[in-house]
Design a protein around this motif. Structure first.
Motif, PDB file in Angstrom:
ATOM      1  N   LYS A 433      35.537  47.653  52.570  1.00 13.52           N
ATOM      2  CA  LYS A 433      36.217  47.849  51.276  1.00 13.52           C
ATOM      3  C   LYS A 433      35.435  48.681  50.261  1.00 13.52           C
ATOM      4  CE  LYS A 433      38.789  44.503  49.593  1.00 13.52           C
ATOM      5  NZ  LYS A 433      39.168  43.138  49.166  1.00 13.52           N
ATOM      6  N   PHE A 437      37.680  51.576  49.005  1.00 18.13           N
ATOM      7  CA  PHE A 437      38.351  51.315  47.722  1.00 18.13           C
ATOM      8  C   PHE A 437      37.401  51.244  46.529  1.00 18.13           C
ATOM      9  CE2 PHE A 437      40.636  48.960  51.105  1.00 18.13           C
ATOM     10  CZ  PHE A 437      41.814  49.697  51.109  1.00 18.13           C
ATOM     11  N   CYS A 439      35.318  48.894  46.159  1.00 17.99           N
ATOM     12  CA  CYS A 439      35.488  47.465  45.846  1.00 17.99           C
ATOM     13  C   CYS A 439      34.292  46.936  45.055  1.00 17.99           C
ATOM     14  CB  CYS A 439      35.628  46.694  47.156  1.00 17.99           C
ATOM     15  SG  CYS A 439      35.618  44.907  46.952  1.00 17.99           S
ATOM     16  N   ARG A 440      34.559  46.101  44.057  1.00 17.76           N
ATOM     17  CA  ARG A 440      33.489  45.499  43.250  1.00 17.76           C
ATOM     18  C   ARG A 440      33.345  44.008  43.512  1.00 17.76           C
ATOM     19  NH1 ARG A 440      32.376  49.617  39.290  1.00 17.76           N
ATOM     20  NH2 ARG A 440      32.603  51.455  40.604  1.00 17.76           N
ATOM     21  N   ASP A 441      33.952  43.569  44.607  1.00 17.46           N
ATOM     22  CA  ASP A 441      33.727  42.201  45.086  1.00 17.46           C
ATOM     23  C   ASP A 441      34.186  41.133  44.087  1.00 17.46           C
ATOM     24  OD1 ASP A 441      32.939  40.470  47.045  1.00 17.46           O
ATOM     25  OD2 ASP A 441      30.812  40.471  46.518  1.00 17.46           O
ATOM     26  N   CYS A 442      35.358  41.346  43.499  1.00 13.88           N
ATOM     27  CA  CYS A 442      35.836  40.353  42.519  1.00 13.88           C
ATOM     28  C   CYS A 442      36.379  39.106  43.201  1.00 13.88           C
ATOM     29  CB  CYS A 442      36.900  40.957  41.605  1.00 13.88           C
ATOM     30  SG  CYS A 442      38.512  41.133  42.368  1.00 13.88           S
ATOM     31  N   GLY A 443      36.752  39.231  44.481  1.00 13.06           N
ATOM     32  CA  GLY A 443      37.206  38.059  45.233  1.00 13.06           C
ATOM     33  C   GLY A 443      38.669  37.695  45.018  1.00 13.06           C
ATOM     34  N   ASP A 444      39.327  38.340  44.075  1.00 12.63           N
ATOM     35  CA  ASP A 444      40.754  38.054  43.802  1.00 12.63           C
ATOM     36  C   ASP A 444      41.482  39.396  43.802  1.00 12.63           C
ATOM     37  OD1 ASP A 444      43.130  36.895  43.151  1.00 12.63           O
ATOM     38  OD2 ASP A 444      42.462  35.986  41.281  1.00 12.63           O
ATOM     39  N   CYS A 445      41.768  39.865  44.988  1.00  6.62           N
ATOM     40  CA  CYS A 445      42.095  41.281  45.194  1.00  6.62           C
ATOM     41  C   CYS A 445      43.497  41.664  44.710  1.00  6.62           C
ATOM     42  CB  CYS A 445      41.960  41.615  46.674  1.00  6.62           C
ATOM     43  SG  CYS A 445      41.943  43.384  46.949  1.00  6.62           S
ATOM     44  N   SER A 446      43.536  42.747  43.915  1.00  8.87           N
ATOM     45  CA  SER A 446      44.823  43.252  43.420  1.00  8.87           C
ATOM     46  C   SER A 446      45.224  44.557  44.103  1.00  8.87           C
ATOM     47  CB  SER A 446      44.776  43.465  41.899  1.00  8.87           C
ATOM     48  OG  SER A 446      45.346  42.360  41.233  1.00  8.87           O
ATOM     49  N   LEU A 447      44.560  44.906  45.195  1.00 13.78           N
ATOM     50  CA  LEU A 447      44.935  46.157  45.878  1.00 13.78           C
ATOM     51  C   LEU A 447      46.431  46.208  46.208  1.00 13.78           C
ATOM     52  CD1 LEU A 447      41.896  46.730  48.296  1.00 13.78           C
ATOM     53  CD2 LEU A 447      42.494  48.092  46.294  1.00 13.78           C
ATOM     54  N   CYS A 454      41.935  50.055  43.274  1.00 12.54           N
ATOM     55  CA  CYS A 454      41.185  48.895  42.772  1.00 12.54           C
ATOM     56  C   CYS A 454      41.089  48.925  41.241  1.00 12.54           C
ATOM     57  CB  CYS A 454      39.786  48.894  43.393  1.00 12.54           C
ATOM     58  SG  CYS A 454      38.708  47.654  42.643  1.00 12.54           S
ATOM     59  N   PRO A 455      41.599  47.895  40.559  1.00 16.63           N
ATOM     60  CA  PRO A 455      41.542  47.888  39.092  1.00 16.63           C
ATOM     61  C   PRO A 455      40.125  47.668  38.561  1.00 16.63           C
ATOM     62  CG  PRO A 455      42.389  45.793  39.887  1.00 16.63           C
ATOM     63  CD  PRO A 455      42.248  46.678  41.085  1.00 16.63           C
ATOM     64  N   GLU A 456      39.270  47.023  39.381  1.00 18.32           N
ATOM     65  CA  GLU A 456      37.906  46.733  38.909  1.00 18.32           C
ATOM     66  C   GLU A 456      37.080  48.011  38.791  1.00 18.32           C
ATOM     67  OE1 GLU A 456      36.282  43.533  38.388  1.00 18.32           O
ATOM     68  OE2 GLU A 456      38.295  42.730  38.343  1.00 18.32           O
ATOM     69  N   ARG A 464      45.824  44.614  35.289  1.00 21.11           N
ATOM     70  CA  ARG A 464      46.469  44.155  36.528  1.00 21.11           C
ATOM     71  C   ARG A 464      47.969  43.911  36.352  1.00 21.11           C
ATOM     72  NH1 ARG A 464      42.479  41.142  40.514  1.00 21.11           N
ATOM     73  NH2 ARG A 464      40.550  42.152  39.922  1.00 21.11           N
ATOM     74  N   ALA A 518      37.435  38.168  49.496  1.00 24.04           N
ATOM     75  CA  ALA A 518      38.822  38.280  49.023  1.00 24.04           C
ATOM     76  C   ALA A 518      39.791  38.077  50.177  1.00 24.04           C
ATOM     77  CB  ALA A 518      39.042  39.647  48.376  1.00 24.04           C
TER      78      ALA A 518
HETATM   79  S1  SF4 Z   1      40.550  44.175  43.285  1.00 23.52           S
HETATM   80 FE1  SF4 Z   1      38.631  43.013  43.607  1.00 23.52          FE
HETATM   81  S2  SF4 Z   1      38.537  42.559  45.821  1.00 23.52           S
HETATM   82 FE2  SF4 Z   1      40.149  44.134  45.523  1.00 23.52          FE
HETATM   83  S3  SF4 Z   1      39.085  46.059  45.918  1.00 23.52           S
HETATM   84 FE3  SF4 Z   1      38.956  45.675  43.698  1.00 23.52          FE
HETATM   85  S4  SF4 Z   1      37.020  44.538  43.359  1.00 23.52           S
HETATM   86 FE4  SF4 Z   1      37.491  44.501  45.562  1.00 23.52          FE
END
Ligand code: SF4
Length: 536
Positions: A433, A437, A439-447, A454-456, A464, A518
């Motif tokens: 990820k 993407f 990914c910032r490892d938020c653990g609650d994925c909004s992809l 990725c919104p993070e 979101r 996530a």
């Molecule tokens: S929404 Fe969270 S889990 Fe999904 S790609 Fe972005 S940082 Fe990662």
């Protein structure tokens, strides 16, 4: 003495003005609101005293129905709204308090809600907020733990009597009595900005917005279109038209795009530059322009006006007197005159050839772009990675798919094992990820909510629940990147799914999941996707 809800909403005692709720919901009064921008420093500073004096004068005017106090506008630290607001409500003035998500997380917003309710404030304008631009010893870090939609949902739940605590310690709190408002930024240039703004407006109303104020704009056709779009989509809440009184300085500032989401086109700026050469530096012109906009708002069917700008009390008086002196149909001429837009501006409806405003016929070009052959062509431009992500999601992450069943079993097995195994599996997920993407490892994925963006990492406000109002020609208000919601719109439209892009309940990211897998959180139904299903 027992009073009916209507009586309670009126507040027609000698010293109080009627409530905004009463005026909007139980009368057809054309309301006048004035925006007050608090100053920097304490109320005893020169600017603070000046603002207080202006606010008190406006309070004394029975024709000013509500005073609306901003919350750190432009991303700067300003004096909190309550100092001014408390003085005004003690004088019987209706006050709207702006509440934005940039400086407070959801707990702080909730606590602020209880404070405001206890202090007697009932009208809240819920905003995502401007990105911070300034701060003590460097720029402040933004919060954006939730957004305008999340804030509306949370305050709506507070109005219903919120349950707090768990088990024996749980309790249902007294209901708050907030009249919740929201903003729509309809003055956008491109379809990929305008349509998501309309979808988000619907989501705001579904989550409790009981009145709407639109963003500053100088295009009467877009003003007309907003009401017609809302009527066509059964959004039945009162809309208050924004009338920002320009000056040459403000027009130049807006034209440069310095205030997110506010547009002054080159044509309007040229006119203003000409007018500003007059003896009064264009003052009479600016006040008349505002009075004409008030008349247009009334003529189009707005429920009131929302006046803003750096003005003296006498300027407000002049604008309102002038607006009242116009003939009943004068607004129609003014509307054709105040129609400043880009040559390639997107409108949802065709123009009305007679008035130059909006018809109720959906744009033929827009409908054409939704035909199967046009969508087929659009699909060719969509990145291959998006197509792959859709397929993987449907086969693996969609509840009921074979992949989901397997993923759930694996996640359950891993969940019961050692931390090392969990770390290895989580590391494998991140190895996919992060490059794919960011990914910032938020653990609650909004992809899956944002067409695999990725919104993070790609939205500075971590939005979101749809786009904020700050885009400029489809670009983020910070930096030069395309807004992820505009990109998501393009991707989804190619599949004929864009109209549903914001359907479903408000999304709240669960901070407790940060740094956890996530994928597991989805399979084990710990994340917001599970709440989405249980709420729907
Ligand atoms: S929404 Fe969270 S889990 Fe999904 S790609 Fe972005 S940082 Fe990662």
């Amino acid at each position: 003495m027992n009073t009916s809800p209507t009586e309670a909403n009126r507040n027609f005692s000698a010293w109080q003005k009627p409530t905004l709720r009463y005026l909007l919901q139980e009368t057809d009064t054309f309301v006048t609101c004035v925006e007050l921008v608090t100053s920097r420093g304490t109320i005893t500073e020169r600017d603070g005293r000046r603002m207080l004096a202006l606010a008190r004068k406006l309070t004394d005017n029975p024709g000013i129905h509500a005073l609306s106090i901003t919350d750190n506008p432009g991303g700067n630290a300003m004096m909190g709204a309550d100092t001014l607001g408390t003085d005004l409500i003690s004088r019987g003035q209706e006050v709207i308090i702006h509440l934005s998500c940039k400086d407070w997380n959801r707990n702080a917003l909730q606590s602020r809600g209880w404070q405001l309710a206890s202090e007697g404030f009932n009208n809240i304008l819920a905003l995502s907020g401007d990105y911070p631009t300034d701060g003590y010893h460097g720029q402040a870090s933004p919060v954006f733990d939730t957004d305008s939609v999340g804030l509306l949902k949370m305050f709506t739940d507070m109005n219903a009597g919120m349950k707090v605590g768990t088990g024996k310690r749980s309790q249902v709190l007294q209901r708050t009595n907030f009249l919740l408002g929201a903003v729509v930024n309809n003055h956008k240039r491109y379809e990929r900005e305008v349509m998501p703004q309309y979808f988000k407006l619907k989501k705001k109303i579904e989550n409790g917005a009981a009145f709407i104020i639109n963003q500053i704009g100088y295009d009467s056709r877009k003003q007309d279109e907003l009401l017609k779009y809302m009527a066509a989509h059964k959004m039945r809440v009162p809309v208050i038209g924004n009338v920002y009184v320009l000056s040459r300085v403000a027009a130049r500032f807006f034209n440069k795009g310095n205030i997110p989401g506010v547009i002054v086109t080159d044509a309007l700026l040229n006119l203003i530059e000409k007018q500003a050469k007059s003896k009064d530096k264009g003052k009479a012109f600016f006040l008349e322009l505002a009075a004409k906009q008030c008349a247009i708002a009334k003529g189009l069917g707005y429920r009131g006006v929302y006046l803003g700008g750096h003005l003296r009390y006498t300027d407000f008086e002049r604008i309102l007197k002038m607006a009242n002196r116009f003939g009943e149909d004068d607004w129609k001429d003014f509307a054709t005159e105040i129609c400043f837009h880009y040559p390639d501006e997107f409108y949802f409806f065709e123009p009305d050839p007679e008035t130059g405003l909006s018809s109720t016929e959906i744009s033929r070009e827009y409908l054409f772009s939704k035909r199967p052959d046009a969508l087929k062509a659009a699909k060719q431009t969509i990145p291959l990675s998006y197509k792959i992500n859709r397929t993987v999601h449907d086969k693996v992450f969609e509840k009921g798919s074979w992949g989901f069943t397997i993923g759930k079993r694996i996640s359950q097995a891993v969940d019961g094992t050692s931390k090392t195994v969990k770390r290895v599996i989580h590391g494998a997920e991140q190895a996919v990820k992060v490059p794919a993407f960011d990914c910032r490892d938020c653990g609650d994925c909004s992809l899956p909510d944002i067409a695999y963006l990725c919104p993070e990492s790609q939205c500075v406000k971590n939005q979101r629940n749809g786009p904020c109002g700050g885009t400029r020609q489809g670009k983020c208000e910070i930096g030069e990147k395309d807004c992820i919601w505009a990109r998501a719109y393009d991707r989804l439209k190619a599949y004929g799914e864009e109209e549903k892009m914001l359907d479903g309940p408000a999304i709240f990211k669960d901070g407790a999941l940060k740094g956890t897998s996530a994928w597991s959180n989805t399979f084990l139904e710990r994340d917001h996707h599970a709440h989405k299903k249980s709420n729907s």
